[in-house]
Design a protein around this motif. Sequence first.
Motif, PDB file in Angstrom:
ATOM      1  N   VAL A 109       0.906  10.342   1.752  1.00  0.00           N
ATOM      2  CA  VAL A 109       1.512  11.159   0.701  1.00  0.00           C
ATOM      3  C   VAL A 109       3.036  11.032   0.780  1.00  0.00           C
ATOM      4  CG1 VAL A 109       1.875  13.514  -0.122  1.00  0.00           C
ATOM      5  CG2 VAL A 109      -0.421  12.771   0.511  1.00  0.00           C
ATOM      6  N   LYS A 110       3.579  11.144   1.993  1.00  0.00           N
ATOM      7  CA  LYS A 110       5.045  11.064   2.161  1.00  0.00           C
ATOM      8  C   LYS A 110       5.598   9.729   1.705  1.00  0.00           C
ATOM      9  CE  LYS A 110       5.191  14.102   6.144  1.00  0.00           C
ATOM     10  NZ  LYS A 110       5.239  14.102   7.607  1.00  0.00           N
ATOM     11  N   SER A 111       4.883   8.648   2.020  1.00  0.00           N
ATOM     12  CA  SER A 111       5.387   7.316   1.682  1.00  0.00           C
ATOM     13  C   SER A 111       5.134   6.936   0.227  1.00  0.00           C
ATOM     14  CB  SER A 111       4.732   6.270   2.587  1.00  0.00           C
ATOM     15  OG  SER A 111       3.362   6.119   2.243  1.00  0.00           O
ATOM     16  N   GLY A 112       4.306   7.715  -0.460  1.00  0.00           N
ATOM     17  CA  GLY A 112       3.982   7.397  -1.846  1.00  0.00           C
ATOM     18  C   GLY A 112       2.787   6.470  -1.974  1.00  0.00           C
ATOM     19  N   GLN A 113       2.146   6.122  -0.857  1.00  0.00           N
ATOM     20  CA  GLN A 113       0.978   5.243  -0.908  1.00  0.00           C
ATOM     21  C   GLN A 113      -0.252   5.952  -1.477  1.00  0.00           C
ATOM     22  OE1 GLN A 113       1.228   4.148   3.363  1.00  0.00           O
ATOM     23  NE2 GLN A 113       0.931   2.063   2.620  1.00  0.00           N
ATOM     24  N   ARG A 120     -16.395   5.943   8.031  1.00  0.00           N
ATOM     25  CA  ARG A 120     -16.357   5.699   6.578  1.00  0.00           C
ATOM     26  C   ARG A 120     -15.058   6.228   5.983  1.00  0.00           C
ATOM     27  NH1 ARG A 120     -21.742   7.932   6.356  1.00  0.00           N
ATOM     28  NH2 ARG A 120     -20.762   9.701   5.348  1.00  0.00           N
ATOM     29  N   ASN A 121     -14.646   7.435   6.403  1.00  0.00           N
ATOM     30  CA  ASN A 121     -13.397   8.007   5.889  1.00  0.00           C
ATOM     31  C   ASN A 121     -12.199   7.151   6.275  1.00  0.00           C
ATOM     32  OD1 ASN A 121     -14.757  10.086   4.716  1.00  0.00           O
ATOM     33  ND2 ASN A 121     -14.084  11.650   6.158  1.00  0.00           N
ATOM     34  N   SER A 122     -12.194   6.647   7.495  1.00  0.00           N
ATOM     35  CA  SER A 122     -11.082   5.827   7.952  1.00  0.00           C
ATOM     36  C   SER A 122     -10.930   4.586   7.075  1.00  0.00           C
ATOM     37  CB  SER A 122     -11.296   5.423   9.414  1.00  0.00           C
ATOM     38  OG  SER A 122     -10.207   4.667   9.877  1.00  0.00           O
ATOM     39  N   LYS A 123     -12.043   3.952   6.770  1.00  0.00           N
ATOM     40  CA  LYS A 123     -12.003   2.761   5.904  1.00  0.00           C
ATOM     41  C   LYS A 123     -11.525   3.128   4.503  1.00  0.00           C
ATOM     42  CE  LYS A 123     -15.591   0.406   8.459  1.00  0.00           C
ATOM     43  NZ  LYS A 123     -17.015   0.051   8.526  1.00  0.00           N
ATOM     44  N   ARG A 124     -11.975   4.271   4.003  1.00  0.00           N
ATOM     45  CA  ARG A 124     -11.550   4.713   2.658  1.00  0.00           C
ATOM     46  C   ARG A 124     -10.060   5.016   2.634  1.00  0.00           C
ATOM     47  NH1 ARG A 124     -16.840   8.174   2.451  1.00  0.00           N
ATOM     48  NH2 ARG A 124     -18.141   6.841   1.159  1.00  0.00           N
ATOM     49  N   ILE A 125      -9.567   5.673   3.681  1.00  0.00           N
ATOM     50  CA  ILE A 125      -8.132   5.974   3.741  1.00  0.00           C
ATOM     51  C   ILE A 125      -7.339   4.671   3.711  1.00  0.00           C
ATOM     52  CG2 ILE A 125      -6.274   6.884   5.197  1.00  0.00           C
ATOM     53  CD1 ILE A 125      -8.305   9.054   6.137  1.00  0.00           C
ATOM     54  N   TYR A 126      -7.774   3.696   4.486  1.00  0.00           N
ATOM     55  CA  TYR A 126      -7.076   2.402   4.499  1.00  0.00           C
ATOM     56  C   TYR A 126      -7.061   1.793   3.092  1.00  0.00           C
ATOM     57  CZ  TYR A 126      -5.729  -2.352   5.464  1.00  0.00           C
ATOM     58  OH  TYR A 126      -5.073  -3.553   5.441  1.00  0.00           O
ATOM     59  N   ARG A 127      -8.232   1.797   2.439  1.00  0.00           N
ATOM     60  CA  ARG A 127      -8.316   1.188   1.104  1.00  0.00           C
ATOM     61  C   ARG A 127      -7.399   1.889   0.100  1.00  0.00           C
ATOM     62  NH1 ARG A 127     -14.024   0.767   1.954  1.00  0.00           N
ATOM     63  NH2 ARG A 127     -14.320   2.596   0.643  1.00  0.00           N
ATOM     64  N   VAL A 128      -7.421   3.229   0.073  1.00  0.00           N
ATOM     65  CA  VAL A 128      -6.605   3.899  -0.936  1.00  0.00           C
ATOM     66  C   VAL A 128      -5.114   3.816  -0.614  1.00  0.00           C
ATOM     67  CG1 VAL A 128      -8.439   5.438  -1.746  1.00  0.00           C
ATOM     68  CG2 VAL A 128      -6.884   6.227   0.025  1.00  0.00           C
ATOM     69  N   LYS A 129      -4.770   3.723   0.666  1.00  0.00           N
ATOM     70  CA  LYS A 129      -3.356   3.575   1.001  1.00  0.00           C
ATOM     71  C   LYS A 129      -2.834   2.184   0.647  1.00  0.00           C
ATOM     72  CE  LYS A 129      -1.477   5.337   4.695  1.00  0.00           C
ATOM     73  NZ  LYS A 129      -1.211   5.702   6.106  1.00  0.00           N
ATOM     74  N   HIS A 130      -3.719   1.218   0.554  1.00  0.00           N
ATOM     75  CA  HIS A 130      -3.292  -0.158   0.314  1.00  0.00           C
ATOM     76  C   HIS A 130      -3.710  -0.693  -1.056  1.00  0.00           C
ATOM     77  CE1 HIS A 130      -2.994   0.313   4.674  1.00  0.00           C
ATOM     78  NE2 HIS A 130      -1.960  -0.496   4.543  1.00  0.00           N
ATOM     79  N   ASN A 131      -4.077   0.188  -1.966  1.00  0.00           N
ATOM     80  CA  ASN A 131      -4.381  -0.268  -3.321  1.00  0.00           C
ATOM     81  C   ASN A 131      -3.090  -0.260  -4.143  1.00  0.00           C
ATOM     82  OD1 ASN A 131      -3.898   2.367  -4.160  1.00  0.00           O
ATOM     83  ND2 ASN A 131      -6.040   2.864  -4.472  1.00  0.00           N
ATOM     84  N   ALA A 132      -3.198  -0.577  -5.405  1.00  0.00           N
ATOM     85  CA  ALA A 132      -2.009  -0.704  -6.261  1.00  0.00           C
ATOM     86  C   ALA A 132      -1.461   0.641  -6.718  1.00  0.00           C
ATOM     87  CB  ALA A 132      -2.336  -1.561  -7.468  1.00  0.00           C
ATOM     88  N   ALA A 133      -2.246   1.713  -6.628  1.00  0.00           N
ATOM     89  CA  ALA A 133      -1.804   3.022  -7.124  1.00  0.00           C
ATOM     90  C   ALA A 133      -0.676   3.551  -6.235  1.00  0.00           C
ATOM     91  CB  ALA A 133      -2.959   4.012  -7.154  1.00  0.00           C
ATOM     92  N   LYS A 134       0.363   4.041  -6.860  1.00  0.00           N
ATOM     93  CA  LYS A 134       1.503   4.622  -6.141  1.00  0.00           C
ATOM     94  C   LYS A 134       1.814   5.965  -6.743  1.00  0.00           C
ATOM     95  CE  LYS A 134       2.283   1.049  -3.542  1.00  0.00           C
ATOM     96  NZ  LYS A 134       1.610   1.073  -2.277  1.00  0.00           N
ATOM     97  N   ARG A 135       2.374   6.845  -5.919  1.00  0.00           N
ATOM     98  CA  ARG A 135       2.747   8.195  -6.363  1.00  0.00           C
ATOM     99  C   ARG A 135       3.877   8.095  -7.355  1.00  0.00           C
ATOM    100  NH1 ARG A 135       2.032  13.277  -4.891  1.00  0.00           N
ATOM    101  NH2 ARG A 135       0.658  12.778  -3.200  1.00  0.00           N
TER     102      ARG A 135
END
Length: 194
Positions: free
Chosen positions: A131-135, A179-194
């Motif tokens: 959240v802080k980094s905008g990822q 499963r949550n850890s993998k999901r966190i990685y995926r959403v932090k590294h997708n194209a969506a930005k804050r």
Amino acid sequence: MLSLCGLGGVAAVQAQTAPTQNAASDTQRDANQQQRIEQGLKSGQLSTRQASNLEQREANLDRTEQRDMRNGPMTKAENAQIQRMQNRDSAAIYKDKHDAIKGNPNSASSRRLQADVQRNANQEQRLANGVKSGQLTNREDARMQGRQAHVDHMEHVAGTNNGRVGPREQKRIQHAENRNSKRIYRVKHNAAKR
């Protein structure tokens, strides 16, 4: 000297960063409270049952955050409600850590729950950093808070059924955390930005 247009730009920037700061500080506080629960287990200040009950409070908080952030930035009223819930949870952690009930930090059950709660703290910290980094967008953070609520509830059920967390229960919790850890990685590294 700033022109009126310049002041309006400053106000617009402040208005845009306020929801981000609220979401970041709320998520950081979640991580801190998970850390306090884990420290209470490690020191013996919390029994497995007490920590499990505190995890249910954390699950309720995560569900509320999920609901409030699902449709974008939280309103002032929603943020105030989250703050009240976090204050109550903080007071409950303090109360349980300072009462006469003690846990055995060296028991197998306590060690299992310590590991699970530490993993929760780590996951919450990863979310706070995203959240802080905008990822992470509000919607992504909301989705992840809902998933964390599920794990918190699993820990609650595991520790309150008979006051201990067994190996099978821990395995199910760890599977959900993986499963949550993998999901966190995926959403932090997708194209969506804050």
